[in-house]
Design an enzyme around this catalytic site. Structure first.
Site, PDB file in Angstrom:
ATOM      1  N   ALA A   1     106.507  22.037  73.090  1.00 54.19           N
ATOM      2  CA  ALA A   1     105.422  22.243  74.048  1.00 54.19           C
ATOM      3  C   ALA A   1     104.254  21.799  73.060  1.00 54.19           C
ATOM      4  O   ALA A   1     103.957  20.227  72.713  1.00 54.19           O
ATOM      5  CB  ALA A   1     105.140  23.301  74.642  1.00 54.19           C
TER       6      ALA A   1
ATOM      7  N   GLU B   1     100.218  18.924  62.329  1.00 56.48           N
ATOM      8  CA  GLU B   1     101.296  17.736  62.036  1.00 56.48           C
ATOM      9  C   GLU B   1     100.284  16.518  61.506  1.00 56.48           C
ATOM     10  O   GLU B   1      99.203  16.688  61.764  1.00 56.48           O
ATOM     11  CB  GLU B   1     101.224  17.450  63.462  1.00 56.48           C
ATOM     12  CG  GLU B   1     102.117  18.450  64.221  1.00 56.48           C
ATOM     13  CD  GLU B   1     102.862  18.146  65.804  1.00 56.48           C
ATOM     14  OE1 GLU B   1     102.442  16.876  66.213  1.00 56.48           O
ATOM     15  OE2 GLU B   1     103.293  18.858  66.252  1.00 56.48           O
TER      16      GLU B   1
ATOM     17  N   ALA C   1     108.434  12.760  73.562  1.00 55.46           N
ATOM     18  CA  ALA C   1     107.976  11.658  74.400  1.00 55.46           C
ATOM     19  C   ALA C   1     108.526  10.395  73.989  1.00 55.46           C
ATOM     20  O   ALA C   1     108.102   9.251  74.444  1.00 55.46           O
ATOM     21  CB  ALA C   1     106.550  11.632  74.611  1.00 55.46           C
TER      22      ALA C   1
ATOM     23  N   ASP D   1     109.955  20.869  67.834  1.00 57.10           N
ATOM     24  CA  ASP D   1     109.581  19.597  67.765  1.00 57.10           C
ATOM     25  C   ASP D   1     108.069  19.103  67.606  1.00 57.10           C
ATOM     26  O   ASP D   1     107.665  18.189  67.334  1.00 57.10           O
ATOM     27  CB  ASP D   1     109.943  18.861  69.275  1.00 57.10           C
ATOM     28  CG  ASP D   1     109.470  17.266  69.233  1.00 57.10           C
ATOM     29  OD1 ASP D   1     109.912  16.673  68.371  1.00 57.10           O
ATOM     30  OD2 ASP D   1     108.833  16.994  70.211  1.00 57.10           O
TER      31      ASP D   1
ATOM     32  N   HIS E   1     107.753  15.763  66.408  1.00 58.71           N
ATOM     33  CA  HIS E   1     107.016  15.317  67.702  1.00 58.71           C
ATOM     34  C   HIS E   1     107.567  14.198  68.235  1.00 58.71           C
ATOM     35  O   HIS E   1     106.959  13.300  68.392  1.00 58.71           O
ATOM     36  CB  HIS E   1     105.745  15.186  67.382  1.00 58.71           C
ATOM     37  CG  HIS E   1     104.549  15.569  68.479  1.00 58.71           C
ATOM     38  ND1 HIS E   1     103.437  16.231  68.488  1.00 58.71           N
ATOM     39  CD2 HIS E   1     104.870  15.163  69.858  1.00 58.71           C
ATOM     40  CE1 HIS E   1     102.947  16.528  69.660  1.00 58.71           C
ATOM     41  NE2 HIS E   1     104.005  15.929  70.646  1.00 58.71           N
ATOM     42  N   ILE E   2     108.820  14.112  68.581  1.00 56.45           N
ATOM     43  CA  ILE E   2     109.521  13.088  69.295  1.00 56.45           C
ATOM     44  C   ILE E   2     109.748  13.185  70.576  1.00 56.45           C
ATOM     45  O   ILE E   2     110.611  12.377  71.333  1.00 56.45           O
ATOM     46  CB  ILE E   2     110.931  12.408  68.473  1.00 56.45           C
ATOM     47  CG1 ILE E   2     111.855  13.648  68.455  1.00 56.45           C
ATOM     48  CG2 ILE E   2     110.433  11.997  67.125  1.00 56.45           C
ATOM     49  CD1 ILE E   2     113.053  13.021  68.127  1.00 56.45           C
TER      50      ILE E   2
HETATM   51  P1  NAD Z   1     102.120  20.933  83.187  1.00 53.48           P
HETATM   52  O1  NAD Z   1     100.644  20.919  83.336  1.00 53.48           O
HETATM   53  O2  NAD Z   1     102.984  20.117  84.237  1.00 53.48           O
HETATM   54  O3  NAD Z   1     102.860  22.352  83.271  1.00 53.48           O
HETATM   55  C1  NAD Z   1     102.421  23.335  82.506  1.00 53.48           C
HETATM   56  C2  NAD Z   1     102.752  24.620  83.022  1.00 53.48           C
HETATM   57  O4  NAD Z   1     102.616  25.840  82.510  1.00 53.48           O
HETATM   58  C3  NAD Z   1     102.037  24.774  84.549  1.00 53.48           C
HETATM   59  O5  NAD Z   1     102.988  24.879  85.810  1.00 53.48           O
HETATM   60  C4  NAD Z   1     101.209  26.045  84.312  1.00 53.48           C
HETATM   61  O6  NAD Z   1     101.062  26.935  85.758  1.00 53.48           O
HETATM   62  C5  NAD Z   1     101.996  26.713  83.277  1.00 53.48           C
HETATM   63  N1  NAD Z   1     101.262  27.797  82.505  1.00 53.48           N
HETATM   64  C6  NAD Z   1      99.763  27.538  81.977  1.00 53.48           C
HETATM   65  N2  NAD Z   1      99.631  28.694  81.219  1.00 53.48           N
HETATM   66  C7  NAD Z   1     100.611  29.581  81.325  1.00 53.48           C
HETATM   67  C8  NAD Z   1     101.251  30.801  80.728  1.00 53.48           C
HETATM   68  N3  NAD Z   1     100.265  31.421  79.897  1.00 53.48           N
HETATM   69  N4  NAD Z   1     102.380  31.154  80.849  1.00 53.48           N
HETATM   70  C9  NAD Z   1     103.433  30.512  81.462  1.00 53.48           C
HETATM   71  N5  NAD Z   1     103.086  29.352  82.120  1.00 53.48           N
HETATM   72  C10 NAD Z   1     101.820  28.915  81.823  1.00 53.48           C
HETATM   73  O7  NAD Z   1     102.512  20.346  81.888  1.00 53.48           O
HETATM   74  P2  NAD Z   1     103.646  19.391  81.349  1.00 53.48           P
HETATM   75  O8  NAD Z   1     103.518  17.994  81.389  1.00 53.48           O
HETATM   76  O9  NAD Z   1     105.158  20.070  81.655  1.00 53.48           O
HETATM   77  O10 NAD Z   1     103.831  19.634  79.715  1.00 53.48           O
HETATM   78  C11 NAD Z   1     104.047  21.044  79.124  1.00 53.48           C
HETATM   79  C12 NAD Z   1     103.728  20.912  77.553  1.00 53.48           C
HETATM   80  O11 NAD Z   1     104.373  19.969  77.116  1.00 53.48           O
HETATM   81  C13 NAD Z   1     102.151  20.847  77.164  1.00 53.48           C
HETATM   82  O12 NAD Z   1     101.956  21.732  75.943  1.00 53.48           O
HETATM   83  C14 NAD Z   1     102.333  19.458  76.657  1.00 53.48           C
HETATM   84  O13 NAD Z   1     101.215  19.057  75.799  1.00 53.48           O
HETATM   85  C15 NAD Z   1     103.764  19.302  76.253  1.00 53.48           C
HETATM   86  N6  NAD Z   1     104.211  17.932  75.683  1.00 53.48           N
HETATM   87  C16 NAD Z   1     104.961  17.771  74.571  1.00 53.48           C
HETATM   88  C17 NAD Z   1     105.492  16.586  74.488  1.00 53.48           C
HETATM   89  C18 NAD Z   1     106.216  16.288  73.285  1.00 53.48           C
HETATM   90  O14 NAD Z   1     106.491  15.168  72.644  1.00 53.48           O
HETATM   91  N7  NAD Z   1     107.033  17.307  72.599  1.00 53.48           N
HETATM   92  C19 NAD Z   1     105.428  15.569  75.210  1.00 53.48           C
HETATM   93  C20 NAD Z   1     104.756  16.002  76.481  1.00 53.48           C
HETATM   94  C21 NAD Z   1     104.097  16.984  76.791  1.00 53.48           C
END
Ligand code: NAD
Length: 315
Positions: free
Chosen positions: A230, A260, A282, A255, A279-280
């Site tokens: 995340a 970073e 996506a 990841d 951080h891969i």
């Molecule tokens: P999203 O907004 O669709 O989903 C996030 C979910 O988390 C929501 O359903 C929300 O209700 C829930 N939430 C918020 N606060 C919470 C808490 N305290 N406890 C439990 N649940 C909680 O987001 P997404 O697109 O699914 O992205 C999720 C994460 O992944 C984000 O942090 C995003 O930045 C990250 N991400 C990482 C990469 C990567 O390259 N590794 C790529 C894309 C997204």
């Protein structure tokens, strides 16, 4: 009007942008922070991935900016508050890369269960350690997903398909959505106590910072495996390393990092039973096409119809 793409963009997306009448495109693969400050004043639109930091200073210098587009989901590299104060929309591309991240998590769970990275390194060192690499299966194990948004719910489907039991915690998600995803709704403490694997899919904010730390790890099963694809900082890296060393946590897939690019003094670099990736989540061809095309069409919709799509801020 002028558009700056700061971190590169997929070729399909570039074609869309270059076809917009009246738009001059400046497409760069990367840009240094100082250079960005020098030139940003000329542009009406800025598109970034996660590398370029759109700080308050950048926004202050970007006098003509109308939209800051993020080809991806998380907007934590953009000072959204400063943009909102200036009346600049910040648009992201939710969902465009969810499948890619969920697949990386699956890959990390398989790699942890079968110690793939260590088996590979051992063979390359000339060894044949069959006994050392007896693994475990994911089937019938419990996966606890924290945050069941776009990525968390995609992951739930994949994990169920290989026979995992999936439980989840998300304070905002409706009971109907839990049912639709086939995920058993639990409170956090129950998720910690029951999960063999825990994967985090929450946004980075004040509530989720250091969410996984020594005291929450203490509530988990002995031998739990933790995955953070995340955002850095949601898992306390020093506490995770200590738990990996003690054996309380049997493995971790990470990841994303608190700083970073990951710095040489990051504790996880020397933690045992860990698979680390830069951080891969996506970074697949398909996801980059998806998010690039989405943000290009969003800019097009603004220029041609003054339409605002997927804005994360309001005025
Ligand atoms: P999203 O907004 O669709 O989903 C996030 C979910 O988390 C929501 O359903 C929300 O209700 C829930 N939430 C918020 N606060 C919470 C808490 N305290 N406890 C439990 N649940 C909680 O987001 P997404 O697109 O699914 O992205 C999720 C994460 O992944 C984000 O942090 C995003 O930045 C990250 N991400 C990482 C990469 C990567 O390259 N590794 C790529 C894309 C997204």
């Amino acid at each position: 009007m002028k558009l700056l793409v700061a971190d590169g963009i997929a070729s399909e997306a570039q074609k869309i942008l270059e076809s917009i009448a009246g738009l001059e495109c400046d497409i760069r693969k990367s840009i240094k922070a100082d250079d960005l400050l020098k030139i940003i004043g000329d542009y009406d639109f800025l598109i970034v991935r996660s590398a370029t930091k759109v700080t308050k200073e950048v926004i202050d210098y970007g006098k003509k900016l109308k939209i800051i587009g993020r080809a991806g989901a998380g907007v934590d590299n953009i000072d959204v508050k400063a943009a909102t104060e200036r009346g600049i929309y910040v648009e992201n591309t939710p969902g465009g890369n969810s499948h890619a991240v969920a697949e990386l998590v699956m890959g990390m769970m398989f790699a942890l269960a079968r110690k793939l990275n260590y088996a590979d390194a051992s063979m390359r060192a000339g060894k044949w350690e069959k006994k050392a690499f007896e693994g475990t299966e994911l089937k019938d194990k419990t996966l606890g997903i924290i945050g069941l948004g776009r990525i968390g719910s995609d992951l739930a489907k994949m994990a169920k398909a290989i026979g995992m039991k999936v439980i989840g915690y998300d304070p905002i998600l409706t009971d109907e959505s839990f049912k639709e995803y086939g995920v058993t709704k639990v409170e956090l403490d129950e998720l910690y106590a029951k999960s063999d694997y825990i994967s985090l899919h929450v946004p980075a904010n004040d509530k989720t910072k250091n969410m996984i730390n020594a005291s929450t790890i203490a509530k988990m099963k002995n031998g739990v495996r933790i995955i953070n694809c995340a955002r850095g900082g949601i898992v306390n890296e020093a506490d995770l390393k200590a738990a990996l060393e003690s054996g309380k946590v049997a493995g971790a897939g990470v990841d994303v990092f608190s700083v970073e690019p990951c710095q040489p003094d990051n504790p996880l670099l020397s933690a045992p039973n860990t698979i680390l990736t830069p951080h891969i989540g996506a970074s697949t061809e398909e996801a980059q096409d998806n998010v690039g095309v989405m943000i290009a069409n969003q800019i097009k919709a603004y220029i041609e119809k003054k339409e605002i799509i997927n804005a994360v801020n309001k005025f």
